[in-house]
Design an enzyme around this catalytic site. Structure first.
Site, PDB file in Angstrom:
ATOM      1  N   LYS A 107       4.582  35.616 -36.826  1.00 17.42           N
ATOM      2  CA  LYS A 107       4.570  36.965 -37.399  1.00 17.42           C
ATOM      3  C   LYS A 107       3.176  37.326 -37.903  1.00 17.42           C
ATOM      4  O   LYS A 107       2.694  38.440 -37.706  1.00 17.42           O
ATOM      5  CB  LYS A 107       5.588  37.049 -38.548  1.00 17.42           C
ATOM      6  CG  LYS A 107       5.746  38.442 -39.127  1.00 17.42           C
ATOM      7  CD  LYS A 107       6.730  38.454 -40.293  1.00 17.42           C
ATOM      8  CE  LYS A 107       8.141  38.225 -39.845  1.00 17.42           C
ATOM      9  NZ  LYS A 107       9.104  38.408 -40.972  1.00 17.42           N
ATOM     10  N   ASP A 148      10.602  43.078 -43.885  1.00 15.34           N
ATOM     11  CA  ASP A 148      11.920  42.531 -43.608  1.00 15.34           C
ATOM     12  C   ASP A 148      12.391  43.232 -42.356  1.00 15.34           C
ATOM     13  O   ASP A 148      12.309  44.466 -42.251  1.00 15.34           O
ATOM     14  CB  ASP A 148      12.903  42.753 -44.759  1.00 15.34           C
ATOM     15  CG  ASP A 148      14.130  41.859 -44.591  1.00 15.34           C
ATOM     16  OD1 ASP A 148      13.946  40.641 -44.459  1.00 15.34           O
ATOM     17  OD2 ASP A 148      15.254  42.373 -44.577  1.00 15.34           O
ATOM     18  N   SER A 149      12.813  42.461 -41.391  1.00 18.90           N
ATOM     19  CA  SER A 149      13.193  43.043 -40.118  1.00 18.90           C
ATOM     20  C   SER A 149      14.476  42.415 -39.622  1.00 18.90           C
ATOM     21  O   SER A 149      14.896  41.354 -40.096  1.00 18.90           O
ATOM     22  CB  SER A 149      12.069  42.855 -39.086  1.00 18.90           C
ATOM     23  OG  SER A 149      11.681  41.495 -39.005  1.00 18.90           O
ATOM     24  N   PHE A 159       8.910  36.089 -29.835  1.00 22.59           N
ATOM     25  CA  PHE A 159       9.617  35.072 -30.615  1.00 22.59           C
ATOM     26  C   PHE A 159      10.904  35.690 -31.128  1.00 22.59           C
ATOM     27  O   PHE A 159      11.178  36.867 -30.890  1.00 22.59           O
ATOM     28  CB  PHE A 159       8.747  34.533 -31.759  1.00 22.59           C
ATOM     29  CG  PHE A 159       8.312  35.560 -32.772  1.00 22.59           C
ATOM     30  CD1 PHE A 159       9.006  35.723 -33.966  1.00 22.59           C
ATOM     31  CD2 PHE A 159       7.213  36.371 -32.541  1.00 22.59           C
ATOM     32  CE1 PHE A 159       8.616  36.661 -34.907  1.00 22.59           C
ATOM     33  CE2 PHE A 159       6.811  37.317 -33.478  1.00 22.59           C
ATOM     34  CZ  PHE A 159       7.515  37.458 -34.661  1.00 22.59           C
ATOM     35  N   ASP A 197      13.134  38.412 -29.151  1.00 22.50           N
ATOM     36  CA  ASP A 197      12.358  39.062 -28.085  1.00 22.50           C
ATOM     37  C   ASP A 197      12.828  38.694 -26.672  1.00 22.50           C
ATOM     38  O   ASP A 197      12.818  39.559 -25.784  1.00 22.50           O
ATOM     39  CB  ASP A 197      10.870  38.736 -28.230  1.00 22.50           C
ATOM     40  CG  ASP A 197      10.214  39.485 -29.393  1.00 22.50           C
ATOM     41  OD1 ASP A 197      10.859  40.408 -29.948  1.00 22.50           O
ATOM     42  OD2 ASP A 197       9.067  39.158 -29.745  1.00 22.50           O
ATOM     43  N   HIS A 211       8.698  47.867 -33.591  1.00 25.61           N
ATOM     44  CA  HIS A 211       9.185  48.338 -34.888  1.00 25.61           C
ATOM     45  C   HIS A 211       8.203  47.971 -35.986  1.00 25.61           C
ATOM     46  O   HIS A 211       7.918  48.772 -36.887  1.00 25.61           O
ATOM     47  CB  HIS A 211      10.553  47.731 -35.175  1.00 25.61           C
ATOM     48  CG  HIS A 211      10.610  46.232 -35.057  1.00 25.61           C
ATOM     49  ND1 HIS A 211      10.108  45.546 -33.976  1.00 25.61           N
ATOM     50  CD2 HIS A 211      11.107  45.268 -35.893  1.00 25.61           C
ATOM     51  CE1 HIS A 211      10.280  44.261 -34.140  1.00 25.61           C
ATOM     52  NE2 HIS A 211      10.886  44.058 -35.302  1.00 25.61           N
TER      53      HIS A 211
END
Length: 205
Positions: free
Chosen positions: A13, A74-75, A158, A161, A186
């Site tokens: 990330k 946060d996703s 990752f 995905d 996003h």
């Protein structure tokens, strides 16, 4: 050079975020460092009920610990056929220690036989910023797609995905180049919106 801490221990990330930031006009003087680089080694408990709550928990914690501007995200992946799951629990879906390939295979099994029109899904991301003056700000980004019928062999992604297929590109997120992914993701959308907030805040000093 303005140093900002990004509240994550996830190196994938962190790499993605740095690649996004460096291509946003005006952000070239921002230096992002990870929690570990800021001396924070513990995990932050994310017990919020929304993406915004979880992102703010992390950003405020890191800001208070370091006295520096902190960003956090946060996703999650929301799948219509699974009633919006895994959502905010995407990282902990089926258990925190469950390999991602197992999670992806489980989702494909649950959606087995469903046509594309019933495989709609989206990535959601909230970016939160916490400032030393006590103020906070959040921005959101969304990317819609469908769940693929098989796990991709693509290596540029990752998490989810390899099964998040974007019809407009004709491939999964894992099959995209880093540039393609960052342009539509996003997280990229939310970071671009947050860059406006950050640059205004820094220029108003």
């Amino acid at each position: 050079m303005q140093t900002i801490v990004f509240a994550t221990h996830n190196q994938n990330k962190m790499k993605e975020i740095k690649n996004i930031i460096k291509n946003i006009p005006g952000m070239e003087n921002i230096r992002l460092i990870s929690m570990a680089e800021a001396g924070i080694t513990e995990d932050i408990v994310e017990d919020g009920n929304t993406y915004e709550e979880n992102a703010l928990i992390k950003a405020k914690y890191v800001c208070e610990r370091t006295g520096m501007i902190a960003l956090a995200d946060d996703s999650g992946t929301e799948i219509d056929a699974l009633d919006g799951q895994p959502g905010i629990y995407s990282a902990r879906f089926l258990g925190e220690d469950t390999p991602q390939v197992v999670k992806n295979a489980y989702i494909l099994d649950k959606l087995k036989g469903l046509p594309n029109k019933r495989r709609k899904a989206r990535y959601m991301c909230c970016i939160a910023a916490a400032f030393p003056d006590g103020t906070t700000k959040t921005t959101m980004g969304t990317l819609s797609g469908i769940i693929a019928h098989k796990i991709s062999d693509g290596t540029n992604g990752f998490a989810y995905d390899p099964i998040m297929y974007i019809p407009e590109f004709g491939k999964t997120m894992a099959d995209m180049t880093m540039e393609e992914k960052n342009d539509i993701s996003h997280r990229g959308q939310a970071l671009k919106k947050m860059s406006v907030v950050l640059l205004k805040k820094l220029n108003d000093k």
